[in-house]
Every structure is written in structure tokens, then in C-alpha cells.
Design a protein around this motif. Structure first.
Motif, PDB file in Angstrom:
ATOM      1  N   ASN A  55       0.865  -1.180   0.000  1.00 40.33           N
ATOM      2  CA  ASN A  55       0.000   0.000   0.000  1.00 40.33           C
ATOM      3  C   ASN A  55       0.899   1.227   0.000  1.00 40.33           C
ATOM      4  N   ALA A  56       1.125   1.780  -1.181  1.00 44.60           N
ATOM      5  CA  ALA A  56       2.042   2.920  -1.300  1.00 44.60           C
ATOM      6  C   ALA A  56       1.345   4.205  -0.860  1.00 44.60           C
ATOM      7  N   GLU A  57       2.135   5.270  -0.689  1.00 39.21           N
ATOM      8  CA  GLU A  57       1.550   6.528  -0.224  1.00 39.21           C
ATOM      9  C   GLU A  57       1.151   7.444  -1.380  1.00 39.21           C
ATOM     10  N   SER A  58       1.440   7.037  -2.606  1.00 38.50           N
ATOM     11  CA  SER A  58       1.021   7.811  -3.773  1.00 38.50           C
ATOM     12  C   SER A  58       1.266   6.951  -5.002  1.00 38.50           C
TER      13      SER A  58
END
Lengths: 395, 247
Positions: A55-58
Motif C-alpha cells: 500500500n504505497a503513499e502515492s
């Protein structure tokens, strides 16, 4: 056994991803792509796949992580839409420049501003020169089929390029459709195992990826090789389509034609609009109009010669674009490229461009009729017609 | 008869689009009250985020600009540099501020931009439908952490206020909550301070407001308020995290 199911488009994509079982999926949610990631996260949670999900931040980080994982030798997928794709822009070129076979469904959505979450093709068209193969889908079935084929196209040793599978936001992504899924074993046999080249995991032959290449270096040659890979991609798309037809019974090519052989007027379009246009073609044929359709599946590489050949007998072509180039009366990208494709031909059809459906504006049958009327008018006139028509624009 | 309660002048008659039990409405109203009380309605420019509060401009009767996801502090910086006599604030959720826009908020605070940020933290991505955020609590169930947030792979939640408080440019940072009336009153005071810091030209100010998301938490509104108090506050302690100039 193949299964016939009713799924929304995003779940059809997630089903393909489950069968592909990618090693790594980094992603960041964005409407209307979100449902792909959610359904796939459920599959990860339920242990149906072995995927490492990040789950990346962007989106910028999501594609960066995908690039890292792919260079490390993994089979990698991610998915995005609109602003997310725009935020990935820097990394799009790095993925294709490093020749990483990443597969990414992009759920087509309009770009800001103003903010709009609905369908048009401005996002992926903005990335048309980023070195990614681009395949359009008309419906959930095609989106599913394209994703499975994309893996093999991307990983073809003569190609090694990332692939974007395009499906129209909400119209395909969030509508329930009937479709046929391959059985898991057939799908897995088709997909096979990735044999990564020059991977970071190969400790015997340690490579470096994407390194600084100065003025005296080989940047130019890298880019020429990349251009060649995109040329090679066309053959790979056709080869993989042939293999896929054998296991699925569904046939794909660069484009699909409908009642084209004796047509005088042809509508060229990509994506979900093709369904509406096809139904309209039947009605207009019944009225005595010799009309047909060409639905483009492969936008990158652009199948220039095949398109010219298919349309060489046609008097009038109506090109439907769901985005604009803002190039100043040049029209939409499909129009610009199709016109360029005919430059060297002695016999060129008259072409009008219909820009439609921006920001999710509905393409009704009535609007298609309006476009056809404009073409008929143009065909009977010697005057230089207004080439670019914004179909259904409010005054 | 004396009117004892009225809609703030800075608030429009827009009907709410928020889910039942969502606390965004309370926070919107407090911002409007603060704008009224400071008499800055004609001088205030708001920057709306991407997220549930994207429609903020429908609720506030002030000038507003929409920003791309996470970029509100950078947009606000641009506005404030051109119009330094205006009061410029951003209103951002945790998806916007603590995830995709982490760089912008850190650097706006580091530069000591004389802007105010209202940071609404509900520990989840609300608008896109309840995915794990950087602020999601350990073990919390979301649509992308189906077995609960795994701190091995997703790390621990970010305490944004404490992180920003380490920056010299940050003047005033406070974490408040709106889970009961007493805390709403305290939250309002913190917002008043934050906007006052900007009005006095003292630098970057931010109020982090712990907020609920009953829909995506899968709880009734009352249960969500209790969950905030019992689960969120222990991890995100309510405090005036930084008050550099003792405002």
C-alpha cells in the motif's frame, strides 16, 4: 472448465490478476480504479494469491515500487486512473526506458481541472508517448482478456515493454456484465512463468539498472532500441492474440471491423463507445446508409499500415476521440495520427473529427446520428468543412 | 426574543453530503465560526483538498481554490506569497495530508509559511471507500488491510503533529478531538489560536482534529465516537503539541 459470470469491470480485472498471481502489486487507491485494488486486497487477505501487496503513499511511489520489484526479477502489476496516472508520469518513462514488463490496467478518467471522476481518455492519451503499449477494451470481457494477454506481450523477449490496459471509467469499471473467464489451470498455463533477464536476483551476473549515462554514453542507442521494441510489439500482440484465441475461442487483433467491406462511411472509435456505435450502424444500414465501424484496440504501437489498408476503400471517415490534444484545431489524438497515417496515400478519405464524451458526457445514439449527418453534409459539399466538431457540446 | 443560535455568516445553506455521524460537519462549522469571530470572512482564502472534504467550497461563503491531491499546502503557499494580507488556510484529510501530500505539508511547515492547516484525521481513506491510510491504527481492519493493519509490512501510523512539531518553522500545532461537546469546545479554541497565529504573522499553524468515519469503520455513529475515544486518543494523544511563541 471456463466459467460464465456476471462481474463489474474492476472485478473482472481482479479475476485476471488472481489468475496471473503477480509476485508484487504496489498500489494507491483512486476512483474509479479503487475497486480493482480492493477486490485484489481481499484475494491477498484470503490467501488466493501469493502476491506481496504494497500500500504505497502515492501513485508516484506505487509505480516506483513496481519498477524496483520488476528490476529485481518479479512479475509486477499495479493499476491506476487519471490523476494517479498523471502523478506516475515521471516513472512511466523510467519503466519503459528500463524495459520492465509491468502490466497496469488504467481505468480511463478525465484529468483535472475542473475535478471530474468520470470517463474520458485524456489520462492515457497524455501518456501516449511514454513508451507503454496501450490496449483499449470495449467491455469487461475485453478488459479481462487484454490483461491476461498483456503479460505475455510485455514479457516477449523482442518487446520487454510495460503494457497499459485501458477500460472506460464507470461505463466498464462499475457496470455489471456477463463474461467468460478461463479456468484457472488454462489461464496459468497460458501465463507461464516469468524468466527475468538481467535481474537483480541474479547474483552470478550482477547488473545495474537505469544508471547515469552522460553525453558520451549510449542514451541515444537505448532510445532507438526502445523504438524498435515498440515496432516489434505489434507482432507480439498478434502472436499472443493467436495463442489466446486457441484457449479462449475469442479472437483479437489490432482493431475490429464491423460491416466495413462495402462501407462508404466509417466511424473509428476506441473503448466502450464502440458498443453504442455498433448498434447504431445496424439502424443506419437499415435506412440504406453504407456505414461501418472500425474499433481500435491497439493504440500503441499505432497500427498505421493496417489501418490505412482497412480504410483505403472508404470515402468518409468519422474519427471519434474521447480526448483533445489542445494543439489548436488539430483535433483529438486518434484523428491526428490517423490523418498522418494517410499522408503518403494517393487516395485519402475525407476525415472529420468528433470529440465526444469529455468528463463522462454520455455518447447517445442521437449524437452518433448527428455525427453521421455532419459527415453526409460534408460528403456532398466541395467546401472545406469544419474538421473538428465537439459532439453534444452545450452552447 | 434573543437569538441564541444561528448559522455562522461564513457558512452557506448547503445541505450536507457527508455520511450520517461524520464529524466533518462540526469541523466545517467551527472553521466558519472562527472566520466570523476574527472578522476575516472577506479576507480569507481556503484551499480544498481531494477527499471527502473536496466540496468544502460549497459550505463556506469565502473565496476558495481546489488543489490536486495532497498539494494544498503548496497551493496555499503560492496564494499567501501573492496575497500576504489574506488569511489562507488548507483543509485536508489524512489521505491527502499524511499520504500523497506528505512532502508538501512538511516543507510548508519547514519554510514557516504563514498559513493555517486544518488536518482532519479519521484513520482511513474515506472518499475512496475505506482503504488503509498511513494513520490507520495497528490491527485496524480496512478494505486494503483485510486482516488488520500489519505493522510488519505497513509500519506504524504516522503522528503527523509530533513530526511537524520538530520543525523550527512550525509555530503552533495542536491535536484535538470532536467526540463529545467538551472536546468540541476545546477544538474550537485551538482553531481560533491557529488562525490568530496566522493573523499575527507568526508562522505555520496546524490543528489536527481526530474525526470519525462510521461508514468505513463499519460502526454506528455513537459507536464511532466511542471508538475514537478508546482507540484513537491513546495512540494520538490530545495536546497542544507545539506553541513556540506561547500564543
Amino acid at each position: 472448465m471456463p466459467r460464465t459470470v456476471a462481474l463489474i469491470g474492476t472485478d473482472a480485472i481482479a479475476e485476471a490478476m488472481r489468475q496471473i498471481n503477480p509476485d508484487v502489486v504496489p498500489a494507491y487507491p483512486i476512483t474509479p480504479q479503487t475497486a480493482i485494488v480492493e477486490t485484489f486486497a481481499q484475494m491477498v487477505g484470503d490467501g488466493l494469491v501469493d502476491t506481496e501487496m504494497i500500500n504505497a503513499e502515492s501513485e508516484h511511489s506505487a509505480l516506483s515500487a513496481a519498477i524496483g520489484a520488476a528490476a529485481a526479477g518479479a512479475r509486477v502489476m499495479t493499476a491506476t486512473s487519471a490523476q494517479g496516472l498523471a502523478l506516475m508520469w515521471e516513472m512511466l518513462y523510467i519503466a519503459s526506458g528500463m524495459r520492465l514488463p509491468i502490466v497496469m490496467p488504467n481505468v480511463n478518467r478525465a484529468l483535472s481541472a475542473p475535478i471530474n471522476i468520470h470517463c474520458d481518455h485524456s489520462d492515457s492519451m497524455g501518456a501516449r508517448d511514454s513508451g507503454w503499449i496501450q490496449l483499449f477494451s470495449e467491455n469487461a470481457q475485453e478488459a479481462y482478456d487484454n490483461v491476461l494477454q498483456a503479460v505475455l506481450i510485455a514479457e516477449d523477449p523482442n518487446v520487454l515493454l510495460p503494457v497499459m490496459v485501458l477500460l472506460d471509467g464507470f461505463i466498464i469499471s462499475h457496470a455489471v456484465e456477463r463474461l467468460d473467464l478461463l479456468d484457472d489451470r488454462t489461464a496459468k498455463q497460458f501465463i507461464g512463468t516469468l524468466m527475468p533477464r538481467d535481474s537483480l536476483l541474479d547474483a552470478e551476473n550482477p547488473p545495474s539498472w537505469g544508471v547515469f549515462d552522460g553525453l558520451g554514453g549510449y542514451y541515444f542507442e537505448f532510445k532507438r532500441a526502445q523504438a524498435q521494441a515498440m515496432i516489434n510489439a505489434a507482432a507480439a500482440v498478434r502472436k499472443v492474440a493467436g495463442q489466446y484465441a486457441e484457449i479462449s475461442g475469442r479472437h483479437y487483433d489490432f482493431f475490429e471491423t464491423y460491416r466495413l467491406d462495402d462501407a462508404e462511411l466509417v466511424i473509428v472509435a476506441a473503448g466502450s463507445a464502440a458498443g453504442t456505435i455498433r448498434s447504431m450502424i445496424d439502424d443506419l444500414r437499415a435506412e440504406g446508409l453504407r456505414i461501418g465501424m472500425l474499433k481500435l484496440r491497439m493504440f500503441r504501437p499505432f497500427p498505421e499500415r493496417d489501418l490505412v489498408k482497412a480504410l483505403s476503400h472508404v470515402k468518409n471517415v468519422a474519427v471519434f476521440d474521447r480526448s483533445d490534444t489542445f494543439a489548436g484545431e488539430m483535433g483529438g489524438p486518434l484523428f491526428v495520427e490517423l490523418r498522418a497515417a494517410f499522408y503518403e496515400e494517393e487516395k485519402r478519405p475525407q476525415m472529420l473529427n468528433f470529440i465526444y464524451g469529455l468528463g463522462g458526457r454520455d455518447l447517445s445514439r442521437n449524437l452518433i446520428r448527428q455525427a453521421v449527418d455532419s459527415c453526409k453534409l460534408a460528403a456532398g459539399s466541395n467546401e472545406r468543412q469544419k474538421r473538428i466538431i465537439y459532439l453534444g457540446i452545450r452552447d | 426574543m434573543n437569538a441564541v443560535f444561528a448559522r455562522p455568516r461564513a457558512m452557506t445553506e448547503q445541505k450536507t453530503h457527508y455520511c450520517p455521524g461524520c464529524t466533518h460537519g462540526i469541523i466545517h462549522r467551527m472553521v466558519a465560526e472562527v472566520i466570523d469571530e476574527l472578522g476575516i470572512r472577506e479576507d480569507t482564502v481556503g484551499v480544498a483538498p481531494v477527499g471527502c472534504a473536496v466540496f468544502l467550497y460549497n459550505y463556506l461563503d469565502i473565496d476558495m481554490q481546489e488543489s490536486a491531491h495532497g498539494r494544498a499546502p503548496a497551493v496555499a503557499t503560492g496564494i499567501k506569497r501573492v496575497l500576504p494580507d489574506r488569511i489562507v488556510f488548507t483543509y485536508q484529510g489524512d489521505g491527502d495530508l499524511a499520504s500523497i501530500g506528505t512532502a508538501e505539508i512538511i516543507h510548508a511547515a519547514a519554510r514557516g509559511e504563514n498559513i493555517t492547516t486544518v488536518f482532519v484525521n479519521n484513520a482511513i481513506y474515506g472518499m475512496t471507500g475505506g482503504q488503509m491510510a498511513p494513520t490507520t491504527l495497528p490491527g485496524q481492519f480496512t478494505s486494503t488491510s483485510k486482516a488488520g493493519r500489519n505493522t510488519q509490512s505497513a509500519g506504524f501510523p504516522i503522528r503527523v503533529s509530533e513530526m511537524l512539531a520538530t520543525l523550527e518553522g512550525a509555530t503552533y500545532i495542536s491535536r484535538v478531538s470532536v467526540h463529545n461537546p467538551a472536546h468540541v469546545i476545546r477544538a474550537k479554541k485551538a482553531l481560533l489560536k491557529a488562525f490568530t497565529v496566522q493573523k499575527q504573522g507568526l508562522g505555520f499553524s496546524m490543528v489536527e482534529v481526530l474525526s470519525t468515519c462510521p461508514t468505513n469503520w463499519g460502526l454506528k455513529p455513537t459507536e464511532a465516537l466511542a471508538w475514537l475515544e478508546e482507540k484513537m486518543i491513546p495512540y494520538y494523544p490530545l495536546d497542544e503539541v507545539k506553541n513556540r511563541l506561547e500564543v
